[in-house]
Each structure stands twice: as C-alpha cells, then as structure tokens.
Design a protein around this motif. Structure first.
Motif, short mmCIF file in Angstrom:
data_model
loop_
_atom_site.label_atom_id
_atom_site.label_comp_id
_atom_site.label_asym_id
_atom_site.label_seq_id
_atom_site.Cartn_x
_atom_site.Cartn_y
_atom_site.Cartn_z
N LEU A 74 -29.61 -59.18 18.96
CA LEU A 74 -30.74 -59.92 18.41
C LEU A 74 -31.91 -59.00 18.08
N ALA A 75 -32.10 -58.00 18.94
CA ALA A 75 -33.25 -57.11 18.75
C ALA A 75 -33.08 -56.20 17.55
N THR A 76 -31.83 -55.95 17.15
CA THR A 76 -31.61 -54.99 16.06
C THR A 76 -31.24 -55.65 14.74
N LEU A 77 -30.80 -56.89 14.80
CA LEU A 77 -30.38 -57.54 13.54
C LEU A 77 -31.43 -58.54 13.09
N GLY A 78 -31.68 -58.53 11.82
CA GLY A 78 -32.61 -59.50 11.26
C GLY A 78 -31.88 -60.49 10.38
N PRO A 79 -32.60 -61.47 9.87
CA PRO A 79 -31.97 -62.47 9.01
C PRO A 79 -31.37 -61.86 7.74
N ALA A 80 -31.93 -60.74 7.31
CA ALA A 80 -31.44 -60.15 6.07
C ALA A 80 -30.08 -59.51 6.24
N THR A 81 -29.78 -59.08 7.44
CA THR A 81 -28.54 -58.34 7.65
C THR A 81 -27.47 -59.16 8.36
N ALA A 82 -27.74 -60.40 8.65
CA ALA A 82 -26.75 -61.19 9.40
C ALA A 82 -26.65 -62.59 8.81
N THR A 83 -25.49 -63.17 9.01
CA THR A 83 -25.27 -64.54 8.56
C THR A 83 -26.16 -65.48 9.37
N ALA A 84 -26.76 -66.42 8.69
CA ALA A 84 -27.71 -67.31 9.37
C ALA A 84 -27.02 -68.13 10.47
#
Lengths: 482, 328
Positions: free
Chosen positions: A101-111
C-alpha cells in the motif's frame, strides 16, 4: 493519540512516532559524550586551566557541535513511510500488505485490487496499538556511547591524577588581585592601596628574593593586625581573612620541580602513589615534639619524596610566615582548611601551599644563615641542638640537614645555615624604639636582614598557642635577651 | 473475473488432477501456476513417476487439446512442427502444410534431451514466439499453449543436454521426486484394481476464454517496489562477476559459470503473483517469492566444472543466495 482508522493513517502515525524515537535516540547518543566533555571543561575551569569566558564559549561550542551531530544522525536515520509500513507488516503478520500500500498508488495498480488490499490492511491495522507495539527502546549505540563517555571521564581523571601540575600564579598577581578585591570595600581602601603598592614592588626585577619575601611578609602582618582590629570591633572579617590567607600563601616560594598537585582530587587509587602528593595530605596536625625529636604529622608522602625534612609543626610555621607566632600559625591552618573547603577554591592558591611546604627546608636554611651572621649566643645553642636532634630524627637524615650541621654543635659546618638548624624564633618586642615603630618596610628589612634582637626557645607543641599578636615577654626577660 | 473466482477455478482444477495423481501436490500447483502465467515447464525425474499422466490429466481437466511427442535421436524437426505433403484436391495436386504435434494447447515433449539439438531447437520458436515458421510460412499457435518437457536425469548416455538458450525458455524446472511409501501404496490401490480413473473436465465450455481471463488477472496482482528490488538483487547475485560494489557471493563465484538471465526475474515475479492469487491474495509477499525462486532459477544457473566435480547442485547455491541476499 487516537487509534488510526485506516492503514494509511496507521503508517503515518507510526512514522511520526518513529521520527520522535529517532530524534530522542540521536539526542541520547550524543548526550553522554556532551556531559563528559562538559565535565572535563568544568574540571579545567575549576582548577583554573580555563577562564570563565573560555569555559562558557567552549561549553556552548560543544553544545552546538552535539546538536549538529544529533541533527546529522537524525537526518540519516529519519524513518520513511516504507519503514513504518514494513514494521507494521512484521508486527501484524500482514504479509507485505502495508508495504504494498505504501509503495503503490492508484496510477500503478488496479482499483479493484487496491481497494481490496486496503480493506484487508485495515483489518490488520486494527490489531496494531502503536504505543504498545512500538515502545521506545534504548539503542545499543546509546549504551555504548554512555560507556565510552564514562571510560573517557575515568581516563581523564586518572590521567589528571598522574600528571603533575604546572601552573602557578606569581605572588605579585595574587597581591594585585587581593588589592582589587579589597578596593571594593571603602573601609579597606588603605589596605588595598598597600597591596597594590606591594604588588608593584614585587614586579621590580631589581629586588632580591629576600626583599620580595619581606614585602609579602609585611603585608601579611598588616592584614593580620587589621583582622584582629576588625574582630575586636565586631565586624566581619571573612574577606580580609580570605585575602590574608592568599597573601600568606603568596609569601611562599614555588617549587616548579615539585610533583605536588595544586588541589585536592578525590583519588581513585586505593594505594597512594609515591610521586603524588595531595595538599590535604600535608595538613599535618603538628605533633612534632622538639624534646623527643619525633614528628607524627601526616606527611609521610612528603617525607618519602623529599627526605622528610618537614613536620606538621613546621608547616604551621611556614603558613604563618617567617616569624613563629603560634596564634597566627593556628589561624593560618584554619584559614587553609576553610580555603580548601570553600567552593571558590582555586588551584593557584593551593599550589602555593603545596609549594611553600615543599620549600620549607630551603627557606629555613636561608634564615638560619641570617641568624648565624647575627651571632647567636651560646646559651641558645642548647635549644638549637635539641631542635636539630629532633629534626634529624624526624627527617630521617635528610641530605641537606646532614651537610649543614651548625658549627656550634661541635661539628664542621659546610654551606649556608638554615632557619631549621637554629630552632629559635625572632620576636619583635613592642617597644624597640623609634626605628621599630617606623614603617613596615623598615621592619621587614630588619626581619629579613641581620636584625634579630631576641631569640627565645620554641614553645612545646602541646602547649596552647599564644596570642596571635606580638608575644609579650615578661620584663625580667628583656634585659637578658638584650 | 475476480481473485476469488480465480482461486475457486484453480482449486477445482488442482483437486481434479490430484484425484488422478498421487502426491506431487507442489508439482501440480506449480505446473498450474506456470500454465496460468503463460510459461512452459521442464519436468525432471526418473521414468514412471507420473509425469505423462500429470500432463494428460491437466489437459483433460482444462478441456484443452493435448499432444505427446516422444523425443528420440532420429526425430526430425518436421516431425514436431509439421511438413508439406503433396495432396490432390479436386483433381489438382499441391502442397499442403500438415501441422505437427506442436500445434496443440498442451504438448508433452517426453525425454526431450534424447533428440538432437537440431530437433530440440525446432520447438524454440514455438515456445517463445508462439508461432512456427515452415517453408516460409508462419503459423500462429493456438492459445493457450504450453510445452511440458520431461527429461531423465539418470540415463545420460546418448542424450543431448538442452542448450542454455532452450533451458532459459522454460518458466519452471520442477524436480519430480519419488513417491513416499504412503503415496506408493495409494498409487498401487488406484492402478491395480478394476476401473481406470481419469480426470474430469473442469472447464468444459468456454475454457479458452476463462483461461485467458485468469491469465490476465494473474498479471494484475500487486507487487510492491521493495519486493521487485529484492527479486532483482536475487537474480543479480547469481552472476559470478557480481555487484561491483559488494562482490559476488563466494558460492556463486566458485561454482557458477553463468548466472540467471532476466527471464529468471520475470519467472519469479509472475510465479509469485500466481502463488499469491492461489493463496487468495491480491498482492505478492516475500513468501510467494521464496516459493518460486528454486523452480525459476535452478535451470538458469550454468554450473562450472568445479561444481560438477564437487557434486554441488544449483539448489545448494540458490539456498546460499537466498540466505545471504537481504530482503530489505
């Protein structure tokens, strides 16, 4: 602190807490070394290696330096959200949910995946109590730092004890300082002026050592009289007493080769080292018996190193000046003790004490030489012989005293005689005529030169000391002495 | 498709295969993970351990076509890829391409190390490019496509070890171990009595679409950057020249001639993602990575002569690498 509601809040709360911990640990890491450095600084200040300004400046510089180190360490170790997330993962067995969670943002992960991961992480976050699960712990580096600081202090202390003192203050400086002190009180303006004048005289290179000694002695006597006068008037004499002690100490020569420490250091050694000498050790109780020739003063260290030429009684003599006035002597000892106990105790004064004790033999020799020139009478030789015998017994056959045995004892005299060889004192009679009532300088010259007008035997040491004023002799003795 | 559905379908397929195959639970799972990750698997084990049966059961459970090729020294590439035959159609004779056994969803290349390198290389293009070129014409492979090759580690006489390039194209290399006594007893019960067990079809209708969605879902699994960095460190530390700053590990320097290629890191990441989904998670953990490091890298480490002389295996070196490479 309220419980964090979501995983992101949990990570942020932990990061803040870890930041505080890191700051505290960084500060504690350098706190012990800072205190150690301050201790050394204070030590140097207290024993006059550093002045107050230098001490304050150095202390402040140390503080700034420690703060800079703390800030540097904190910046290097400042916790990141990633670290906080990793710690929460480990604590809650969340299998890298928080770190993801700390490293992935909405832009890089499926919602969908991200929202599901947040839900799962929130479940784990509820298990975490940040205060309970992440308490402040003393870092090993802090413990090491404290130990290192303690070792440094101990090494410093030990090194200090093993290092001979080298600093001393000239008598003229002491007199000038005393004059400044007294100048603050208008009652003692005359004394202050006299002190300053004496200091100026002492700075003159043309003066011989004897003359300088006389000047200082004269000032000391003047101070003693003034103290007695002030006491009789019921006024406070603490300042005068203090200055009198200083001046009395300034009257003694310094021996630069001496290993005497200038101050009292609480010794860490259970066994006294032969080259170490503490001022406190030299304050013997003066039980020297001239009749028996035994000295029981507590100065065994001194006797070991210097051939044992002085007793406690002799120390008293030296402290109170050349003239053997019992009252002055006892007061001088008390003043010395007060001086040692006072918080303002400075090493230069104590250095003088140590050195004056050390030089006792030489000065006595000089005075003895003067007495010899003045032609001591035969009737006094018995006393002198007694004194010499006792000295020999006490001193254990010191080299100097062996070589300079007075001629009047039936032995060949070689070299200068010393005061200790004679065992008598000079007494200033109250009515010695116009010249005696003249200036103190004249008296000083007479005392230092060939003016002995009377010799009386030393009083037994177990007798109570006479009045500290000039000794009043019975009238029937005066003619005999003259 | 959501992760729960993936987990449910995967579980059904796995259970169906385990109805046929006794033991080898880890092998079955990893074969399935490799299948949904789009990779090929090299199975290494002695004869008679159920390798062929595993592949057959997999194809039946998935409802996919299955072809088996027994590799022999005289096997020619055309025997695998296919060849042109002169055919007569409506009075006209012309060459038509006859597809070989490679054109199937699941291909079992049995004892692949017995064929010549020329024949072995015939499957290279099919494995990597998912296409075959014959007589100047390129033919696309059907999707999904998976090659499961087996090799016998005992009978090495008259064999042709697979070249590094071909080994690198296998997603996993799985070591098929001998069954335990209990498993052997169960095998006996199943195979020596009346009636023959065969796997049922789990994905009977629309299997291709379901499999495609599952393969897509697997790639969407989340992985944190520190975990990717860990995988990079792992793969990089298998290089004998190593990191210039820290130097290579002693075991790697002593026993490895060539380390893993980037395909090794890809296999680890995809395998870990598949493992995470199977475990019901949408993100990769360190445990997922640890579970697939050995099958992903063991065939990608080329050992030197010293390692062979001292009987040092790739797994031993990998263990040292995993132990010594920090996770953070």
């Amino acid at each position: 602190m309220s419980a964090p509601s979501g995983p992101e809040e949990c990570i942020d709360a932990l990061r803040r807490r870890l930041t505080l911990h890191t700051l505290l640990q960084s500060a504690m890491m350098f706190l012990a070394p800072l205190f150690a450095a301050w201790y050394v600084l204070f030590f140097l200040y207290r024993f006059a290696w550093l002045g107050p300004d230098a001490t304050m400046t150095a202390g402040a510089a140390l503080l700034v330096f420690a703060a800079a180190l703390t800030a540097g360490r904190f910046r290097r170790r400042a916790p990141s959200p990633l670290l906080a997330a990793r710690l929460i993962d480990q604590k809650s067995a969340a299998e890298e949910r928080f770190i993801t969670l700390a490293t992935l943002g909405p832009a890089t992960a499926t919602a969908d995946f991200l929202s599901r991961l947040k839900l799962e992480a929130a479940t784990f976050a509820r298990r975490i109590n940040i205060k309970r699960d992440f308490p402040f712990r003393i870092d090993q580096s802090i413990v090491s730092s404290v130990i290192a600081a303690l070792i440094a202090i101990i090494l410093f202390q030990v090194g200090f004890e093993l290092t001979p003192a080298s600093r001393s203050v000239a008598p003229s400086e002491k007199l000038a300082d005393a004059g400044k002190k007294l100048g603050n009180d208008p009652r003692f303006a005359d004394l202050a002026a006299a002190l300053r004048a004496a200091a100026t005289k002492l700075d003159q290179p043309s003066l011989s050592e004897k003359e300088k000694q006389t000047i200082v002695t004269d000032i000391a006597e003047k101070l003693d009289r003034r103290i007695a006068f002030e006491k009789s008037q019921g006024r406070g004499v603490s300042l005068l007493q203090e200055i009198a002690d200083d001046v009395a100490q300034a009257a003694e020569k310094k021996d630069d080769a001496s290993m005497t420490l200038p101050f009292k250091i609480p010794s860490l050694f259970p066994i006294p080292l032969p080259w170490m000498k503490q001022p406190g050790d030299e304050s013997g109780d003066g039980k020297g018996n001239s009749g028996e020739g035994e000295g029981t003063g507590a100065q065994k260290l001194e006797q070991k190193s210097s051939g044992g030429s002085a007793t406690g009684e002799r120390e008293g003599e030296k402290k109170s000046g050349v003239k053997m006035k019992e009252g002055q002597r006892s007061e001088g000892s008390e003043a010395l003790q007060r001086k040692q106990e006072s918080p303002d105790n400075r090493p230069d004064a104590q250095t003088k004490k140590g050195h004056e004790l050390k030089n006792e033999g030489e000065r006595e020799g000089q005075q003895t030489s003067q007495e010899k020139k003045g032609g001591p009478e035969k009737g006094e030789k018995n006393h002198a012989r007694d004194g010499d015998e006792s000295k020999d017994k006490r001193g254990g056959g010191g080299a100097k005293s062996d070589e300079k045995t007075p001629e009047r004892f039936g032995e060949k005299v070689s070299g200068d005689l010393k005061e200790k060889d004679l065992r008598f004192v000079i007494v200033q009679l109250p009515d010695e005529g116009g010249s005696a009532s003249g200036s103190r300088e004249a008296q000083g010259k007479r005392t230092a030169g060939a003016l002995p007008s009377a010799n009386v035997p030393l009083a037994p040491p177990d007798e109570r000391p006479a009045a500290r004023d000039k000794q009043m002799l019975p009238l029937e003795y005066r003619g005999m002495i003259r | 498709m959501d992760p729960a559905e993936f987990q449910e379908i995967f579980g059904r397929i796995e259970a169906e295969i385990r109805e046929v195959i006794v033991g080898h639970a880890d092998i079955i799972r990893k074969v399935l993970v490799a299948f949904f990750a789009g990779g090929h698997v090299l199975l290494e084990g002695a004869p008679g351990l159920g390798k062929t049966l595993l592949v057959k059961s997999l194809s039946r459970a998935l409802g996919l076509s299955f072809k088996r090729v027994q590799f022999t020294p005289d096997l020619m590439p055309a025997d695998i890829i296919g060849t042109q035959l002169l055919m007569e159609t409506e009075g006209r004779r012309d060459f038509q391409f006859k597809q070989g056994p490679i054109f199937a969803h699941l291909v079992l290349a049995d004892e692949i190390n017995r064929a010549t390198p020329k024949t072995q290389s015939a499957v290279l293009e099919a494995m990597e490019e998912r296409q075959v070129t014959a007589f100047g014409v390129t033919y696309r492979m059907d999707s999904p496509f998976m090659v499961l090759a087996t090799q016998n580690p005992i009978e090495l006489e008259g064999t042709y070890p697979l070249p590094e390039a071909q080994l690198d194209r296998f997603f996993f290399k799985l070591l098929v171990a001998h069954p335990t006594p209990e498993e052997l007893m169960e095998i006996l019960h199943r195979t020596t009595r009346a009636g023959e067990q065969d796997a049922a079809e789990v994905l009977a209708e629309g299997a291709h679409a379901v499999i495609a969605r599952m393969q897509l879902l697997l790639r969407q699994v989340l992985i944190a950057a520190p975990l990717e960095e860990y995988v990079v460190r792992l793969v990089h530390s298998t290089q004998p020249d190593g990191d210039r700053k820290n130097g290579a590990l002693a075991e790697v320097k002593d026993y490895i001639r060539y380390g893993s290629s980037p395909r090794g890191a890809q296999a680890i990441i995809l395998g870990a993602k598949g493992n995470a989904l199977v475990e019901g998670r949408v993100h990769v953990s360190y445990d997922d990575i640890a579970a697939v490091v050995y099958p992903s890298l063991r065939h990608r480490l080329i050992l030197n002569f010293q390692a062979e002389a001292e009987n040092v295996t790739a797994d031993q070196i990998l263990k040292a690498v995993i132990d010594k490479v920090p996770r953070h």
